[in-house]
Design a protein around this motif. Structure first.
Motif, PDB file in Angstrom:
ATOM      1  N   PHE A 200       0.826  -1.207   0.000  1.00  0.00           N
ATOM      2  CA  PHE A 200       0.000   0.000   0.000  1.00  0.00           C
ATOM      3  C   PHE A 200       0.862   1.260   0.000  1.00  0.00           C
ATOM      4  O   PHE A 200       0.571   2.219  -0.727  1.00  0.00           O
ATOM      5  CB  PHE A 200      -0.915  -0.011   1.228  1.00  0.00           C
ATOM      6  N   VAL A 201       1.900   1.278   0.820  1.00  0.00           N
ATOM      7  CA  VAL A 201       2.789   2.445   0.862  1.00  0.00           C
ATOM      8  C   VAL A 201       3.433   2.666  -0.501  1.00  0.00           C
ATOM      9  O   VAL A 201       3.529   3.809  -0.980  1.00  0.00           O
ATOM     10  CB  VAL A 201       3.866   2.256   1.947  1.00  0.00           C
ATOM     11  N   LEU A 202       3.846   1.584  -1.152  1.00  0.00           N
ATOM     12  CA  LEU A 202       4.446   1.700  -2.479  1.00  0.00           C
ATOM     13  C   LEU A 202       3.424   2.187  -3.498  1.00  0.00           C
ATOM     14  O   LEU A 202       3.750   3.000  -4.376  1.00  0.00           O
ATOM     15  CB  LEU A 202       5.017   0.345  -2.905  1.00  0.00           C
ATOM     16  N   ILE A 203       2.197   1.716  -3.390  1.00  0.00           N
ATOM     17  CA  ILE A 203       1.143   2.141  -4.310  1.00  0.00           C
ATOM     18  C   ILE A 203       0.844   3.625  -4.164  1.00  0.00           C
ATOM     19  O   ILE A 203       0.765   4.367  -5.143  1.00  0.00           O
ATOM     20  CB  ILE A 203      -0.135   1.320  -4.074  1.00  0.00           C
ATOM     21  N   MET A 204       0.678   4.085  -2.924  1.00  0.00           N
ATOM     22  CA  MET A 204       0.347   5.477  -2.668  1.00  0.00           C
ATOM     23  C   MET A 204       1.442   6.409  -3.172  1.00  0.00           C
ATOM     24  O   MET A 204       1.156   7.431  -3.803  1.00  0.00           O
ATOM     25  CB  MET A 204       0.122   5.693  -1.170  1.00  0.00           C
ATOM     26  N   SER A 205       2.683   6.076  -2.892  1.00  0.00           N
ATOM     27  CA  SER A 205       3.788   6.940  -3.322  1.00  0.00           C
ATOM     28  C   SER A 205       4.041   6.808  -4.815  1.00  0.00           C
ATOM     29  O   SER A 205       4.302   7.808  -5.503  1.00  0.00           O
ATOM     30  CB  SER A 205       5.053   6.591  -2.534  1.00  0.00           C
TER      31      SER A 205
END
Length: 246
Positions: A200-205
């Motif tokens: 999720f963190v990778l997706i958001m950034s």
């Protein structure tokens, strides 16, 4: 020749590697060789997603320092030495070394925001901000529909352009559900929830530089891995309920 897809795919590979080695009892020499092959393979595309996203996210997610003896041993250092020799040998023949090293030459009149965003932000004229402004002025509610633009450099812009605020809020709702389920599973102690949270963190950034959920080549890998993780969590939760009943 598509750095964003390459960096995203290899970043997911690194996080998946971290998951496999967190749940395994032992990390062998071959495992470390696979790790460094993933790093080298992703770095060859000079993808900023991998260099400034995937690799740091792996360190935070994997957190090898919590179990120093398990990970930092002769296998690890032997793999480091072999990988270092390979990198030194490859640099002599790699035409992209200058393009890669420019990312770490800080100083002078270099605009770091423009450099690290690949020109998407920080410049006097940004295609992303100008497109956002155009949509907001002309069709903020419904956007311009499909097919008007074939390539987007921003995941939020893709939904806003094609479906306006309706699609953008739907995109945020999807991400919100994904985050809630990942966080809940992580707090319940499931390793798959921890991996989903890292995704999720990778997706958001990453969505600031590419349409993560729909981009060619990578999106298929994302949806397959995510579906498997959701399925694994359902099975684990169901087994937990059964054991509690017993």
């Amino acid at each position: 020749n598509q750095a964003a897809e390459n960096g995203l795919t290899y970043s997911f590979g690194l996080l998946s590697w971290g998951y496999l080695n967190r749940v395994s009892a032992k990390t062998g020499f071959i495992d470390y060789c696979i790790l460094f092959i993933l790093i080298i393979g992703g770095a060859l595309s000079v993808s900023k997603v991998l260099i400034f996203g995937g690799i740091p996210f792996l360190i935070v997610y994997w957190n090898p320092f919590c179990n120093f003896k398990k990970y930092f041993n002769w296998r690890f250092f032997l793999a480091v030495i072999m990988s270092y020799c390979i990198i030194v040998w490859m640099i002599q023949f790699w035409a992209g070394w200058g393009y890669f090293s420019r990312l770490f030459k800080i100083g002078g009149d270099i605009n770091l925001v423009e450099l690290y965003s690949g020109g998407r932000y920080g410049a006097e004229y940004s295609t992303i901000t100008s497109k956002f402004a155009k949509i907001w002025q002309e069709s903020p509610l419904c956007g311009f529909g499909f097919g008007n633009i074939s390539c987007f450099d921003n995941g939020y812009l893709e939904f806003f352009h094609q479906g306006g605020l309706i699609a953008l809020f739907g995109y945020f709702a999807l991400l919100g559900i994904y985050f809630w389920y990942s966080l809940r599973s992580f707090l319940n102690g499931y390793e798959e929830g921890r991996l989903l949270l890292a995704y999720f963190v990778l997706i958001m950034s990453g969505s600031f530089g590419a349409p993560i959920l729909t981009i060619n080549r990578f999106s298929t890998i994302f949806w397959v891995l995510t579906a498997f993780l959701f399925l694994m969590l359902q099975i684990r939760q169901r087994d937990k309920v059964k054991n509690a009943d017993i």
